[in-house]
Design a protein around this motif. Structure first.
Motif, PDB file in Angstrom:
ATOM      1  N   GLY A 139       0.661  -1.274   0.314  1.00  0.00           N
ATOM      2  CA  GLY A 139      -0.003   0.347   0.186  1.00  0.00           C
ATOM      3  C   GLY A 139       0.698   1.209   0.024  1.00  0.00           C
ATOM      4  N   SER A 140       0.042   2.001   0.180  1.00  0.00           N
ATOM      5  CA  SER A 140       0.831   3.228   0.183  1.00  0.00           C
ATOM      6  C   SER A 140       0.891   4.117   1.431  1.00  0.00           C
ATOM      7  N   ILE A 141       0.515   3.561   2.561  1.00  0.00           N
ATOM      8  CA  ILE A 141       0.712   4.149   4.117  1.00  0.00           C
ATOM      9  C   ILE A 141       2.084   3.640   5.169  1.00  0.00           C
ATOM     10  N   THR A 142       2.757   3.765   4.643  1.00  0.00           N
ATOM     11  CA  THR A 142       4.189   3.091   5.005  1.00  0.00           C
ATOM     12  C   THR A 142       5.102   3.770   5.763  1.00  0.00           C
ATOM     13  N   GLY A 143       6.488   3.326   6.690  1.00  0.00           N
ATOM     14  CA  GLY A 143       6.712   4.002   7.379  1.00  0.00           C
ATOM     15  C   GLY A 143       6.433   4.489   8.972  1.00  0.00           C
ATOM     16  N   ALA A 144       6.804   6.225   9.383  1.00  0.00           N
ATOM     17  CA  ALA A 144       6.806   6.576  10.080  1.00  0.00           C
ATOM     18  C   ALA A 144       4.872   7.083   9.981  1.00  0.00           C
ATOM     19  N   LEU A 145       4.408   6.994   8.739  1.00  0.00           N
ATOM     20  CA  LEU A 145       2.900   7.630   8.900  1.00  0.00           C
ATOM     21  C   LEU A 145       2.037   5.653   9.442  1.00  0.00           C
ATOM     22  N   ARG A 146       2.171   5.480   8.846  1.00  0.00           N
ATOM     23  CA  ARG A 146       1.679   3.621   9.166  1.00  0.00           C
ATOM     24  C   ARG A 146       1.822   4.258  11.274  1.00  0.00           C
ATOM     25  N   VAL A 147       2.387   4.404  11.331  1.00  0.00           N
ATOM     26  CA  VAL A 147       2.852   4.185  13.035  1.00  0.00           C
ATOM     27  C   VAL A 147       1.706   5.530  13.090  1.00  0.00           C
ATOM     28  N   LEU A 198      -0.847   6.725  12.275  1.00  0.00           N
ATOM     29  CA  LEU A 198      -2.429   6.009  12.180  1.00  0.00           C
ATOM     30  C   LEU A 198      -2.514   5.011  12.982  1.00  0.00           C
ATOM     31  N   GLU A 199      -1.495   4.032  13.331  1.00  0.00           N
ATOM     32  CA  GLU A 199      -2.077   2.796  13.960  1.00  0.00           C
ATOM     33  C   GLU A 199      -1.812   3.666  15.781  1.00  0.00           C
ATOM     34  N   ARG A 200      -1.718   4.657  15.584  1.00  0.00           N
ATOM     35  CA  ARG A 200      -1.621   4.947  17.490  1.00  0.00           C
ATOM     36  C   ARG A 200      -3.489   6.014  17.296  1.00  0.00           C
ATOM     37  N   ARG A 201      -3.372   6.555  16.087  1.00  0.00           N
ATOM     38  CA  ARG A 201      -4.880   7.428  16.335  1.00  0.00           C
ATOM     39  C   ARG A 201      -5.837   6.067  16.295  1.00  0.00           C
ATOM     40  N   ALA A 202      -5.770   5.511  15.680  1.00  0.00           N
ATOM     41  CA  ALA A 202      -6.835   4.192  15.514  1.00  0.00           C
ATOM     42  C   ALA A 202      -7.167   3.742  16.865  1.00  0.00           C
ATOM     43  N   LYS A 203      -5.692   3.119  17.571  1.00  0.00           N
ATOM     44  CA  LYS A 203      -5.906   3.001  18.963  1.00  0.00           C
ATOM     45  C   LYS A 203      -6.731   3.819  19.835  1.00  0.00           C
ATOM     46  N   THR A 204      -6.617   5.362  19.718  1.00  0.00           N
ATOM     47  CA  THR A 204      -7.122   6.088  21.012  1.00  0.00           C
ATOM     48  C   THR A 204      -8.610   6.863  19.760  1.00  0.00           C
ATOM     49  N   GLY A 205      -8.271   6.226  18.998  1.00  0.00           N
ATOM     50  CA  GLY A 205      -9.630   6.809  17.797  1.00  0.00           C
ATOM     51  C   GLY A 205      -9.596   8.533  18.087  1.00  0.00           C
ATOM     52  N   PHE A 259      -8.117   1.305  10.532  1.00  0.00           N
ATOM     53  CA  PHE A 259      -6.708   0.870   9.986  1.00  0.00           C
ATOM     54  C   PHE A 259      -6.020   0.003  11.483  1.00  0.00           C
ATOM     55  N   CYS A 260      -6.588  -0.095  12.349  1.00  0.00           N
ATOM     56  CA  CYS A 260      -6.578  -1.192  13.215  1.00  0.00           C
ATOM     57  C   CYS A 260      -7.336  -2.431  13.323  1.00  0.00           C
ATOM     58  N   SER A 261      -8.122  -2.128  13.597  1.00  0.00           N
ATOM     59  CA  SER A 261      -9.597  -2.672  13.630  1.00  0.00           C
ATOM     60  C   SER A 261     -10.320  -3.665  12.562  1.00  0.00           C
ATOM     61  N   PHE A 262     -10.002  -3.609  11.551  1.00  0.00           N
ATOM     62  CA  PHE A 262     -10.275  -4.294  10.475  1.00  0.00           C
ATOM     63  C   PHE A 262     -10.841  -5.762  10.179  1.00  0.00           C
ATOM     64  N   ILE A 263      -9.313  -6.026  11.039  1.00  0.00           N
ATOM     65  CA  ILE A 263      -8.987  -7.867  11.547  1.00  0.00           C
ATOM     66  C   ILE A 263     -10.621  -8.053  12.137  1.00  0.00           C
ATOM     67  N   VAL A 264     -11.280  -7.589  12.501  1.00  0.00           N
ATOM     68  CA  VAL A 264     -12.236  -7.865  13.602  1.00  0.00           C
ATOM     69  C   VAL A 264     -12.946  -8.557  12.286  1.00  0.00           C
ATOM     70  N   ILE A 265     -12.981  -7.903  10.735  1.00  0.00           N
ATOM     71  CA  ILE A 265     -14.163  -7.839  10.373  1.00  0.00           C
ATOM     72  C   ILE A 265     -14.199  -9.755   9.734  1.00  0.00           C
ATOM     73  N   LYS A 266     -12.499 -10.424   9.745  1.00  0.00           N
ATOM     74  CA  LYS A 266     -12.720 -11.907   9.132  1.00  0.00           C
ATOM     75  C   LYS A 266     -12.631 -12.457  11.142  1.00  0.00           C
ATOM     76  N   GLU A 267     -12.302 -11.933  11.951  1.00  0.00           N
ATOM     77  CA  GLU A 267     -12.282 -12.677  12.852  1.00  0.00           C
ATOM     78  C   GLU A 267     -13.672 -13.105  13.038  1.00  0.00           C
ATOM     79  N   VAL A 268     -14.320 -12.074  13.674  1.00  0.00           N
ATOM     80  CA  VAL A 268     -15.621 -12.380  13.816  1.00  0.00           C
ATOM     81  C   VAL A 268     -16.508 -13.002  12.664  1.00  0.00           C
TER      82      VAL A 268
END
Length: 290
Positions: free
Chosen positions: A147-155, A157-164, A213-222
């Motif tokens: 994808g096009s979101i890599t490196g520091a930007l991914r980190v 976004l992950e931080r923001r995803a966890k806190t909303g 950005f982090c929770s998308f995995i829930v779709i497959k899990e559930v």
């Protein structure tokens, strides 16, 4: 009031004091010194008061228990009277009754869910394909090295995803109006140096659906992993073979179905918002602020 049957698997619903008093074997004015409690079969909480069934009490109350005595006489006893006149015996019977009620509720819950199997399966399948699967794959690909979101930007976004944290701000030099407001807040005049270095945060925009950005995995899990396996187990379940502990455990597992499906649905909605082109472009454009 729901009265348990002898085997604890069925109930009779009594809606008033009159229905209690009309039961065969029911007696008022029972002498507690002449009886021995056999079972608690119901717990009542009526809107109007009526007298305790013990002759030594006769206090009016709304809440209490319907009990069966050793001679099969039924009467109603307030909680305090039960402990006062029958002590440990009453507490033990109360514990047994509560356990029986929990088991009956668990059995009913399991049977209800078995009756909903086809509906739940259809709902899960409809959420998973094609929409859920497609959204899961798209967010996964954006986040992966392909994808096009890599490196520091991914980190970030992950931080923001966890806190909303969806809001994005830019830090700019304060205007004269901002300085005036700050001086009013502090009740003093800012120095020249303070004015020179005074910065404020200005809202730039929102990262919609950032949790995806982090929770998308829930779709497959559930929808792909958890629910189909659970529903297949439930379809083969024979409640008559379950121990008391297994009944309670199964009921608890099934109570989580709605919340897990709702979690998947919420994630699907977040993914939709996140994947909008204008949202992705905003993230790329303002990656230095994220």
């Amino acid at each position: 009031m729901n009265i348990l049957s002898e085997d604890g698997k069925s109930v009779i619903n009594l809606k008033s004091w009159d229905e209690v008093f009309e039961r065969p074997g029911f007696k008022r004015g029972v002498n507690p010194t002449e009886i021995k409690l056999k079972r608690i079969i119901g717990k009542y909480d009526f809107s109007d008061e009526n007298h305790c069934g013990l002759s030594s009490c006769n206090t009016s109350h709304k809440k209490g228990y319907l009990v069966v005595c050793a001679n099969n006489i039924e009467t109603n006893i307030g909680h305090k009277c039960g402990e006062k006149y029958f002590g440990v015996d009453f507490k033990e019977l109360e514990s047994i009754f509560k356990k029986d009620i929990n088991l009956r509720n668990a059995r009913e819950n399991i049977q209800r869910r078995i009756g909903e199997l086809d509906y739940i399966r259809e709902r899960v399948a409809r959420m998973w394909k094609p929409e859920g699967l497609e959204l899961f794959c798209k967010v996964r690909d954006i986040k992966s090295n392909n994808g096009s979101i890599t490196g520091a930007l991914r980190v970030k976004l992950e931080r923001r995803a966890k806190t909303g944290d969806e809001k994005v701000f830019d830090t700019v030099k304060a205007s004269e109006a901002d300085i005036v407001l700050e001086e009013e807040r502090l009740k003093r005049e800012l120095s020249a140096s303070e004015k020179q270095h005074f910065m404020i945060n200005v809202p730039v925009g929102i990262i919609y659906g950032v949790r995806a950005f982090c929770s998308f995995i829930v779709i497959k899990e559930v929808l792909h992993d958890e629910m189909p396996a659970l529903l297949d187990e439930l379809d083969k379940l024979d409640t008559s073979l379950l121990t008391d502990t297994q009944l309670l455990d199964w009921s608890k597992r099934l109570n989580g179905i709605d919340s897990r499906i709702m979690a998947a649905q919420d994630t699907i909605e977040d993914c939709k918002r996140f994947l909008v082109n204008t949202n992705i472009n905003f993230i790329k454009q303002h990656k230095h602020l994220i």
